[in-house]
Write a protein that holds these residues in place. Structure first.
Motif, PDB file in Angstrom:
ATOM      1  N   PHE A 245     -13.783  66.534  -3.095  1.00 14.54           N
ATOM      2  CA  PHE A 245     -14.665  65.389  -3.319  1.00 14.54           C
ATOM      3  C   PHE A 245     -13.886  64.110  -3.069  1.00 14.54           C
ATOM      4  O   PHE A 245     -12.818  63.891  -3.639  1.00 14.54           O
ATOM      5  CB  PHE A 245     -15.184  65.414  -4.763  1.00 14.54           C
ATOM      6  CG  PHE A 245     -15.906  64.156  -5.202  1.00 14.54           C
ATOM      7  CD1 PHE A 245     -17.012  63.695  -4.507  1.00 14.54           C
ATOM      8  CD2 PHE A 245     -15.471  63.448  -6.322  1.00 14.54           C
ATOM      9  CE1 PHE A 245     -17.683  62.538  -4.917  1.00 14.54           C
ATOM     10  CE2 PHE A 245     -16.133  62.294  -6.747  1.00 14.54           C
ATOM     11  CZ  PHE A 245     -17.248  61.840  -6.043  1.00 14.54           C
ATOM     12  N   GLY A 246     -14.404  63.240  -2.193  1.00 13.41           N
ATOM     13  CA  GLY A 246     -13.819  61.920  -1.934  1.00 13.41           C
ATOM     14  C   GLY A 246     -14.661  60.867  -2.627  1.00 13.41           C
ATOM     15  O   GLY A 246     -15.859  60.744  -2.342  1.00 13.41           O
ATOM     16  N   SER A 247     -14.044  60.067  -3.517  1.00 16.89           N
ATOM     17  CA  SER A 247     -14.814  59.231  -4.442  1.00 16.89           C
ATOM     18  C   SER A 247     -15.305  57.884  -3.910  1.00 16.89           C
ATOM     19  O   SER A 247     -16.036  57.180  -4.605  1.00 16.89           O
ATOM     20  CB  SER A 247     -13.988  58.975  -5.702  1.00 16.89           C
ATOM     21  OG  SER A 247     -12.891  58.124  -5.406  1.00 16.89           O
ATOM     22  N   ASN A 248     -14.892  57.508  -2.711  1.00 15.25           N
ATOM     23  CA  ASN A 248     -15.477  56.319  -2.093  1.00 15.25           C
ATOM     24  C   ASN A 248     -15.356  56.456  -0.575  1.00 15.25           C
ATOM     25  O   ASN A 248     -14.892  57.483  -0.064  1.00 15.25           O
ATOM     26  CB  ASN A 248     -14.839  55.021  -2.611  1.00 15.25           C
ATOM     27  CG  ASN A 248     -13.497  54.691  -1.994  1.00 15.25           C
ATOM     28  OD1 ASN A 248     -12.808  55.571  -1.468  1.00 15.25           O
ATOM     29  ND2 ASN A 248     -13.098  53.435  -2.065  1.00 15.25           N
ATOM     30  N   GLU A 249     -15.755  55.422   0.138  1.00 21.79           N
ATOM     31  CA  GLU A 249     -15.809  55.487   1.601  1.00 21.79           C
ATOM     32  C   GLU A 249     -14.463  55.868   2.215  1.00 21.79           C
ATOM     33  O   GLU A 249     -14.360  56.820   2.993  1.00 21.79           O
ATOM     34  CB  GLU A 249     -16.290  54.139   2.139  1.00 21.79           C
ATOM     35  CG  GLU A 249     -16.554  54.135   3.642  1.00 21.79           C
ATOM     36  CD  GLU A 249     -17.135  52.803   4.116  1.00 21.79           C
ATOM     37  OE1 GLU A 249     -17.070  52.546   5.329  1.00 21.79           O
ATOM     38  OE2 GLU A 249     -17.641  52.027   3.276  1.00 21.79           O
ATOM     39  N   GLY A 250     -13.405  55.139   1.857  1.00 18.29           N
ATOM     40  CA  GLY A 250     -12.081  55.415   2.425  1.00 18.29           C
ATOM     41  C   GLY A 250     -11.548  56.771   2.023  1.00 18.29           C
ATOM     42  O   GLY A 250     -10.945  57.483   2.842  1.00 18.29           O
ATOM     43  N   SER A 251     -11.756  57.162   0.769  1.00 16.18           N
ATOM     44  CA  SER A 251     -11.302  58.473   0.289  1.00 16.18           C
ATOM     45  C   SER A 251     -11.986  59.601   1.052  1.00 16.18           C
ATOM     46  O   SER A 251     -11.342  60.558   1.497  1.00 16.18           O
ATOM     47  CB  SER A 251     -11.601  58.622  -1.212  1.00 16.18           C
ATOM     48  OG  SER A 251     -11.057  57.561  -1.945  1.00 16.18           O
ATOM     49  N   ALA A 252     -13.305  59.487   1.178  1.00 12.11           N
ATOM     50  CA  ALA A 252     -14.084  60.538   1.840  1.00 12.11           C
ATOM     51  C   ALA A 252     -13.715  60.681   3.313  1.00 12.11           C
ATOM     52  O   ALA A 252     -13.571  61.800   3.825  1.00 12.11           O
ATOM     53  CB  ALA A 252     -15.574  60.249   1.693  1.00 12.11           C
ATOM     54  N   ILE A 253     -13.530  59.558   4.009  1.00  9.19           N
ATOM     55  CA  ILE A 253     -13.144  59.618   5.424  1.00  9.19           C
ATOM     56  C   ILE A 253     -11.755  60.231   5.559  1.00  9.19           C
ATOM     57  O   ILE A 253     -11.482  61.012   6.482  1.00  9.19           O
ATOM     58  CB  ILE A 253     -13.183  58.214   6.068  1.00  9.19           C
ATOM     59  CG1 ILE A 253     -14.608  57.648   6.037  1.00  9.19           C
ATOM     60  CG2 ILE A 253     -12.670  58.269   7.505  1.00  9.19           C
ATOM     61  CD1 ILE A 253     -15.658  58.520   6.689  1.00  9.19           C
ATOM     62  N   GLY A 254     -10.858  59.909   4.622  1.00  7.50           N
ATOM     63  CA  GLY A 254      -9.528  60.518   4.637  1.00  7.50           C
ATOM     64  C   GLY A 254      -9.595  62.028   4.500  1.00  7.50           C
ATOM     65  O   GLY A 254      -8.882  62.765   5.194  1.00  7.50           O
ATOM     66  N   VAL A 255     -10.463  62.513   3.614  1.00  6.61           N
ATOM     67  CA  VAL A 255     -10.621  63.966   3.433  1.00  6.61           C
ATOM     68  C   VAL A 255     -11.157  64.608   4.715  1.00  6.61           C
ATOM     69  O   VAL A 255     -10.662  65.650   5.163  1.00  6.61           O
ATOM     70  CB  VAL A 255     -11.553  64.275   2.245  1.00  6.61           C
ATOM     71  CG1 VAL A 255     -11.815  65.779   2.159  1.00  6.61           C
ATOM     72  CG2 VAL A 255     -10.945  63.772   0.941  1.00  6.61           C
ATOM     73  N   ILE A 256     -12.146  63.990   5.328  1.00  9.06           N
ATOM     74  CA  ILE A 256     -12.708  64.512   6.586  1.00  9.06           C
ATOM     75  C   ILE A 256     -11.614  64.599   7.647  1.00  9.06           C
ATOM     76  O   ILE A 256     -11.501  65.600   8.369  1.00  9.06           O
ATOM     77  CB  ILE A 256     -13.865  63.614   7.087  1.00  9.06           C
ATOM     78  CG1 ILE A 256     -15.056  63.710   6.141  1.00  9.06           C
ATOM     79  CG2 ILE A 256     -14.293  64.024   8.502  1.00  9.06           C
ATOM     80  CD1 ILE A 256     -16.115  62.660   6.408  1.00  9.06           C
ATOM     81  N   ASN A 257     -10.822  63.524   7.762  1.00  9.60           N
ATOM     82  CA  ASN A 257      -9.746  63.515   8.762  1.00  9.60           C
ATOM     83  C   ASN A 257      -8.759  64.654   8.524  1.00  9.60           C
ATOM     84  O   ASN A 257      -8.306  65.317   9.472  1.00  9.60           O
ATOM     85  CB  ASN A 257      -9.006  62.174   8.726  1.00  9.60           C
ATOM     86  CG  ASN A 257      -9.857  61.025   9.244  1.00  9.60           C
ATOM     87  OD1 ASN A 257     -10.855  61.241   9.919  1.00  9.60           O
ATOM     88  ND2 ASN A 257      -9.477  59.812   8.905  1.00  9.60           N
ATOM     89  N   ALA A 258      -8.411  64.889   7.260  1.00 10.37           N
ATOM     90  CA  ALA A 258      -7.449  65.948   6.925  1.00 10.37           C
ATOM     91  C   ALA A 258      -8.004  67.320   7.289  1.00 10.37           C
ATOM     92  O   ALA A 258      -7.298  68.148   7.875  1.00 10.37           O
ATOM     93  CB  ALA A 258      -7.118  65.898   5.436  1.00 10.37           C
ATOM     94  N   VAL A 259      -9.244  67.549   6.941  1.00 16.50           N
ATOM     95  CA  VAL A 259      -9.882  68.841   7.241  1.00 16.50           C
ATOM     96  C   VAL A 259      -9.931  69.065   8.751  1.00 16.50           C
ATOM     97  O   VAL A 259      -9.646  70.163   9.243  1.00 16.50           O
ATOM     98  CB  VAL A 259     -11.304  68.896   6.629  1.00 16.50           C
ATOM     99  CG1 VAL A 259     -12.081  70.106   7.153  1.00 16.50           C
ATOM    100  CG2 VAL A 259     -11.220  68.947   5.099  1.00 16.50           C
ATOM    101  N   THR A 260     -10.256  68.012   9.490  1.00 20.12           N
ATOM    102  CA  THR A 260     -10.331  68.117  10.956  1.00 20.12           C
ATOM    103  C   THR A 260      -8.955  68.382  11.560  1.00 20.12           C
ATOM    104  O   THR A 260      -8.782  69.255  12.415  1.00 20.12           O
ATOM    105  CB  THR A 260     -10.931  66.827  11.547  1.00 20.12           C
ATOM    106  OG1 THR A 260     -12.244  66.641  11.010  1.00 20.12           O
ATOM    107  CG2 THR A 260     -11.015  66.911  13.067  1.00 20.12           C
TER     108      THR A 260
END
Length: 343
Positions: A245-260
């Motif tokens: 779970f990414g708790s805001n815009e920057g956090s969530a995009i960071g998680v997506i980038n890591a998964v990718t």
């Protein structure tokens, strides 16, 4: 010859007397003339600034500028300023990690003796001494978004972040089959939003889903790059992780980038918070399962409207719930959700 000399001397004395009289007359007349002179260009330029002081002035200090979310909040604040005929300034530090810079902005804003101030604290404790000064000066403080963790604000216009994060936890549980390892990448642990979203998500998992284990919670300051590195470290340390779970815009995009980057697309469920273009694109592409959207325009609008009400001595509720919704592929283009996305 004597008579001629006397005549010349007399003439010179008369001329000197006339000149001195003329000079004295000129000095006397200069003062009223200067008062009636048309204003210089510099004075004309200053006139609008002087006129502006008669207008209600409300500085609106946000947590940052780097996310589209804050631009949407600004849009709402400007809408209210126009509607209620008040002057606002909207500002914030470049990143949500610059607590000192935000405090400097708050100090500068208070130095302008505003009619009220709207403030979204990066660090409530750091801001408290200045907000105490505002209270002593009878300047109403309106909290918005994260608000301020104290009783100083007259009201706070914000999302119910605990309830919203609890809904995100319910969605995560359903998507991973109510069991497995998950983690959180949170924007901070000093703002009200960071604490409430973390606790809302974590408490719901602990209360309702005994077979789900939270293996890690990291804080990336809302910075995409830092959040990417943190999420990669979590994934590498916990190879069986099923969701983040990414708790805001920057956090969530960071998680997506890591998964990718780690080629884990489809293997790790990503749930976010907020609804900027990168997140909505990720939801449409399937990289993100879904996210919570706030109403940032409503947050900005109500922060200014509540300030105007407080200045006028009107009754203002202690909190203003601006609402939240879950969105995913199934409803992202619906009439209910589309106006809340800030692409």
């Amino acid at each position: 010859m004597r008579k001629k000399k006397l005549t010349v001397v007399t003439t010179l004395l008369l001329l000197s007397s006339m000149m001195l009289s003329a000079c004295g007359a000129k000095t006397t007349e200069t003062k009223p003339a200067a008062a009636s002179t048309a204003p210089t260009p510099a004075a004309s330029a200053a006139a609008p600034a002087a006129a502006k002081t008669d207008k209600i002035y409300i500085p609106v200090i946000s947590k940052g500028f780097q996310h589209q979310f804050w631009q949407a909040v600004k849009q709402g604040a400007e809408k209210a300023a126009k509607e209620f005929n008040v002057e606002i300034t909207f500002e914030g530090p470049e990143t949500e990690q610059q607590v000192d810079k935000q405090i400097e902005m708050l100090q500068a804003a208070l130095g302008k003796k505003p009619s009220a101030i709207a403030f979204a604290a990066l660090d409530s404790k750091a801001a408290t001494p200045l907000l105490e000064k505002a209270k002593a000066a009878k300047i109403p403080v309106i909290g918005f978004d994260s608000g301020v963790d104290s009783d100083i604000p007259v009201t706070t216009a914000a999302t119910d972040n605990k309830a919203a994060a609890a809904l995100a936890a319910d969605k995560m549980a359903a998507l991973i089959g109510n069991e497995g390892e998950i983690a959180l990448v949170v924007h901070d642990q000093t703002s009200r939003t960071g604490v409430d979203r973390r606790d809302g998500f974590t408490n719901r998992i602990k209360e309702k889903y005994p077979n789900i284990k939270i293996v890690d919670t990291q804080y990336g300051g809302g910075d995409q790059l830092k959040s990417t590195d943190l999420a990669k470290a979590i994934i590498q340390a916990h190879p069986n992780i099923k969701g983040i779970f990414g708790s805001n815009e920057g956090s969530a995009i960071g998680v997506i980038n890591a998964v990718t980057e780690l080629k884990k697309d489809g293997k790790i469920i990503v749930i976010g918070y907020d609804s900027g273009k990168q997140q909505t694109d990720a939801v449409r592409s399937g990289k993100m399962a879904g996210a919570i959207t706030q109403d940032p325009i409503g947050i900005g609008y109500w922060s200014v409207k509540a300030a105007v009400q407080a200045i006028k001595g009107e009754t203002v509720p202690k909190s203003i719930d601006t609402g939240f919704h879950w969105y995913d592929k199934t409803n992202i283009d619906s009439a209910e959700i589309k106006p809340l996305l800030y692409d």
